[in-house]
Design a protein around this motif. Sequence first.
Motif: not given
Length: 409
Positions: A269, A271, A302, A305, A309, A317, A332, A336-337, A340, A345, A348
């Motif tokens: 990803p 993002l 998002l 992801i 998952r 990443f 990033e 992503r948090s 995830e 993260i 990754s």
Amino acid sequence: MHDILFVNARIIDTEAGLASDLVDVRISGGRIAEIGPKLDCPAATRIDANGRFMLAGLIDCHVHPFLADANISRLAEVPPTLMSARAVRILERMLQRGFTSVRDAAGADWGIRQAVEEGLIKGPRLFIAGRALSQTGGHGDFRSRTDDHDVCHCQHALAFTSRIADGIDDVRRAVREELRKGADQIKIMVSGGASSPHDPLERNQYSPSEISVIVEEAERRGTYVMAHAYGADAIRVALECGVRTIEHGNMIDQATAELAAAKGAYLVPTLTTYEVLAETASESSWSEAMLAKLALVREAGLESIRICRAAGVKLGFGTDLLGDSFDEQSREFLIRSQVESPAQILDSATRVNAEIVGQVDQLGVIKSGAIADLLLLDRNPLEYLSVLQDQGEHIAVIVKDGAIIKNRL
């Protein structure tokens, strides 16, 4: 190269999501030689971590340091000399943010990689794709609709980004040519993209027969293919043809994610680039059609992801930043948090990305025998991802290849 002895450090195990008790870490010959309590090496440079947290050097698996303009078509006015000078600054700042390795996703060549290896540039080690392969009218074809010339062999920054190849024989030759020029992996475009002006986002690019030949040629040389892809059908075709990593993948669906998991493929990803591009749209001079495509992939990021998952897809990443936005690289982690955990993260950006670039147990981990790429952080990143923000301000020590890059202790 002198030995380095870190004492009183807590090692972050990203796969387990745990921080160790206090241990010592000895580095010798560019590698981690020993990990344990109360190690002794009188001749070593001694650094007291004082309870700080040791993380493997970060890896970004989708960067474009040679694309220093958000409007890629403007790179046709940038000579290789200026392009390289800009890339040097970008790479040096990446290293200061803790990224000790990066995978270039089109633009860099073996010369810039060699400059890093020789120490002429203080940047992360590079795994390069050379010029990405695109069909005529595809994501890598930046000619205007009024340009009826064949693709030129110009010497400007845009020409380093991609090459046009059509048909079985042409793509076969293109792969061989990029490998001859030192590519570590092959990049192809199998769907439309936001930053290219004329190709529909949802349409597939390259036929299955062309993709299969590209994969065959890469595998014959012991490497793999990474594919720019957004739509679920384009991702499916690429996976069925043997593509190993899917870049972006924002519009993937459940069935395609399950196929990726079954094939052991990776999705990378990217993002943060969509957020930055949306925020700087007025400066990039993107067309309304391009901005509409950007809005679609941004909205889906998002959720892709979450889907991957749940299906068990291995997530890498990446960041895919362009222009003057490279300082947003560590953003990033925060984006992503939202979907995830910090451990996922960080895993990754270290261990999984090391698998992607073919460096299992060499990069992305802190263990005996691994290459000594590591960071010493002021706070536990499993609890405070913000420790990776602010351009490396909270990284006390950076080591790459066993050499101290930064040390403020």
